[in-house]
Write a protein that holds these residues in place. Structure first.
Motif: not given
Length: 820
Positions: A171-176, A180-183, A243-252, A254-258
């Protein structure tokens, strides 16, 4: 209304004039122009160019993980909804930003291979012009606060997964709010280093491997049942989850992420690992052993460990707490069982960028790998990296993992073959360690030099505390009156540089309730990070009353706020012997030459306060040598445009003895014992019981520091005799080691060895030998031979007797027959 309108018109007119004359901050941040300023001091001086905040921006947050993905808000500058923001880190790494619903610009921090401040420039026209400037602080993942990263729940299980009896969900956890994404997508990224070590082809590489899950709700938690990686990805043994927004392609990139911390990827290794992790790990361990045999030996160029925990914690110029084993945080020492605290050498070694780690047990003794799996270990790659970073082995964190941590898993944690690891990573003992010398300034102000001379100097001005031309080190102090009525001063600011490092200044804030740190005249904020990698210097500030500055030479400067006063301690390693001058004296072990005027003549009478005052005044700095920041009219008028020593200010030289003084009773209660004269002066002259108490504490702290740094004698590690064992794992003067032999062996030589004053173990060699039974064997052989001879003789005699009997019987029989 008209007045306000007039002011607005005036400001616009000045702005127009400034722009017409080229007085704009566009492209000029950090500079002082003719009509206005784009320097960071302009806000306090009130002379900023009108567009200063538009082009010279602050960002929030100002720091984040070296792995990138932090969403950064650009403060003050405004953007149009149509603005196309591109953010450039250094001059070559670009990320795509955006404008939010409030017209604020945002940048996304990139994956970097370095820590420290990174220049940031921002474009609002899709990268055509980058006219907005700022700075970004890249932080080692281990030093990053947990709230800024994803957390591996039960991290030990993650990194032992697949070994005996370690199975089940992870299991892993993070501050949502970090994403900034719903999925979101859960991705695994791997790290490795390729090319030939210590050549230009040696490179570090982060790469996207695969996704554990896609289009998941951004719930702040994710669990899964691991399985061996497919398509050869299990060859990647080190990595991190993103953990990154699902709107981006796999492995993109420098996107917003934790990100999680980088860790050993046991949970995705091949099936062979799960079938027999011990055998798999042993093969890896042996391969690492062979590689180490081919690499250059770095052990000779790393610093020796301090002998004791007290020394390790006191030598703050050269050693700092290892975040993985911190006594202040409960001593959770995963990789060093049996230890309560570890420190790391702050500086990497000069040629190979290697590191040193020193660990100690609850008695304060250094733990060695020859005695314990939890012992101190050197590192081929310094965990914190080292300038200029970017390439192995200087990449912060990851290079250390590749060459020092994964191999520990192979040899020690996933299998029981630590002898391979410790052959290449043996603890260095402390026989070559030399404690630094310390000096201190505190109270009203009082000085204790490197060689132990104590005196008071109440000048009003800016003075040289320490200078070493040989090492390029300069430390300056500013003193100001305690208040408008008291004829005594106190230290209010310390500025320092070790050429060509950044200039660091630490000063009392208004109200004297905190310390402010400036880097090259710009205020640093420690609200997000307590540690900063700067140019040629590190700064650590866990609280607003505690600042430590560490230079490349190993020099350390500690500033502590006590009761509204600043205490400054300087620690210098032995390389500074015979190179220092200034108010803190000449560091050479001889107190007689400590108080020397700038022209070389010595103070003749230390008990003459006027002569000592003259000595101190002579160390006033010049405008050309000043390192201080002058960002107020008061500082301009009092120091920059005035003599650096105010000759008109004459302090009270002696302590008044007045039994009717209303502070006399408090003075008697507070001030007693060694150093009480400093405490008494600060209360009876400075008129401040708080300052007197602070001086008492500062003096006692300095004496304790001196005690902690006191040199100790080490005899070095003592090996047990072959076919024997020992009892005792401390090796300092007076330590005893008892020696024993295994069953079937006899001890020759002393069974007790003692570490002596000269660093040599007492007694001669001790050995375990097979017992000597030759006399018994000879005696047994003689007796056996005699018995054998006796038996043979007896048999022969009996045989002859029987023959004689048979012969007599035959003769008698023949006579009878004949007669018949």
């Amino acid at each position: 209304m008209m007045d306000r309108f007039t002011v607005v018109i005036f400001v616009l007119l000045v702005s127009c004039i400034c722009r017409t004359l080229g007085q704009t901050c566009e492209g000029n941040c950090g500079k002082k122009l003719d009509l206005c300023s784009c320097h960071s001091t302009c806000t306090s001086l009130g002379n900023c160019c009108t567009d200063y905040r538009e082009y010279c921006v602050e960002i929030l947050p100002y720091s984040g993980s070296i792995l990138g993905g932090t969403d950064v808000i650009v403060l003050n500058a405004t953007f149009n909804n149509s603005s196309k923001i591109v953010c450039r880190f250094h001059d070559n790494i670009k990320t795509e930003g955006y404008v939010d619903e409030t017209s604020r610009g945002h940048c996304i921090s990139p994956l970097l291979y370095e820590t420290g401040w990174v220049p940031l420039s921002i474009s609002s026209d899709n990268g055509t012009t980058f006219n907005i400037t700022g700075a970004w602080l890249s932080v080692h993942t281990g030093k990053l606060d947990a709230k800024f990263k994803a957390i591996l729940v039960n991290s030990t299980k993650w990194q032992y997964y697949g070994t005996t009896d370690v199975r089940g969900n992870l299991q892993m956890t993070w501050n949502t709010s970090l994403v900034r994404a719903e999925r979101v997508n859960i991705e695994l990224w791997g790290y490795r280093e390729t090319g030939e070590p210590y050549t230009d082809s040696w490179l570090g590489e982060w790469a996207y491997l695969y996704s554990l899950a896609k289009d998941q709700p951004n719930s702040g938690s994710f669990s899964f049942l691991p399985k061996p990686a497919e398509n050869g990805f299990s060859s990647w043994e080190l990595g991190s989850l993103r953990i990154s927004p699902s709107i981006y392609p796999d492995g993109m990139w420098n996107v917003q992420a934790a990100w999680t911390e980088d860790h050993a990827l046991a949970w995705h290794l091949e099936e062979k690992f799960r079938q027999n992790s011990t055998v798999w790990a042993l093969d890896k361990c042996v391969a690492w052993d062979q590689l180490e045999n081919e690499l250059p030996n770095f052990l000779s160029e790393i610093i020796d460990c301090p002998c004791t925990l007290a020394q390790a914690r006191a030598d703050t110029g050269r050693f700092h707490t290892d975040y993985g084993c911190d006594i202040e945080k409960g001593s959770v020492c995963t990789y060093h069982p049996g230890c309560v605290h570890c420190v790391r050498a702050i500086q990497a070694s000069p040629m190979y960028a290697a590191g040193q780690q020193c660990c100690y047990d609850s008695t304060g003794a250094q733990v060695l790998t020859a005695d314990s799996i939890g012992g101190s270990t050197p590192d081929r790659a310094h965990d914190w990296g080292s300038p200029p970073f970017k390439k192995p082995p200087r990449i912060p964190g990851q290079s250390h993992w590749v060459y020092d941590v994964l191999s520990f898993y192979y040899c020690c944690l996933w299998s029981d073959n630590c002898h391979f690891y410790f052959k290449h990573r043996p603890s260095s003992d402390c026989r070559r360690y030399k404690s630094p010398s310390s000096a201190v300034v505190f109270g009203d102000p009082h000085f204790i030099t490197f060689d132990g001379v104590s005196y008071s100097f109440n000048g009003f001005g800016e003075y040289t505390l320490v200078t070493s031309f040989a090492k390029g080190l300069t430390i300056q102090g500013r003193t100001e009156p305690v208040n408008g009525t008291v004829k005594a001063t106190q230290l209010t600011s310390v500025a320092m540089q070790e050429t060509p490092s950044d200039i660091i200044e630490v000063r009392l804030v208004s109200g004297h309730n905190g310390l402010e740190v400036l880097q090259n005249q710009k205020t640093l904020s420690f609200s997000e990070q307590s540690w900063m990698d700067l140019q040629g210097v590190y700064v650590f500030s866990p609280t607003s009353s505690n600042v430590t500055v560490m230079f490349s030479s190993g020099a350390g400067v500690e500033m502590r706020l006590r009761e509204g006063t600043m205490t400054t301690t300087v620690l210098l390693p032995e390389e500074f012997i015979d190179t220092t001058m200034g108010l803190l004296g000449k560091m050479n072990g001889d107190p007689k030459d400590d108080l020397a005027f700038t022209y070389g003549e010595l103070v003749q009478n230390l008990t003459n306060p006027e002569e000592v005052f003259s000595f101190g005044a002579g160390w006033a700095i010049s405008n050309q040598s000043a390192l201080f920041t002058y960002d107020s009219e008061y500082l301009f008028d009092t120091f920059l445009y005035a003599p650096r020593h105010d000759a008109s200010f004459l302090p009270v030289f002696s302590i008044p003895e007045n039994p009717n003084d209303p502070l006399a009773n408090q003075t008697s209660e507070i001030c007693s014992g060694p150093g009480s004269q400093f405490c008494r002066y600060d209360i009876l002259v400075g008129r401040s019981p708080r300052m007197g108490n602070a001086s008492k504490i500062s003096y006692q702290s300095h004496i304790s520091l001196e005690e902690d740094l006191k040199p100790v004698i080490s005899c070095g590690w003592f090996s047990p005799p072959s076919n024997g064992k020992k009892e005792g794992t401390t090796y300092l003067q007076g330590a005893k080691v008892n020696l024993f032999c295994n069953e079937g062996f006899t001890l020759t030589g002393p069974s007790l060895r003692v570490c002596q004053w000269d660093g040599v173990w007492s007694g001669g060699d001790t050995n375990c030998v097979v017992p000597n039974n030759i006399p018994g064997i000879v005696a047994g052989s003689v007796i056996g031979a005699a018995a054998l001879i006796l038996m043979i003789t007896t048999i022969v005699l009996l045989s002859k007797k029987q023959k004689q009997k048979r012969r007599g019987a035959r003769t008698e029989e023949a006579g009878t027959t004949e007669a018949f």
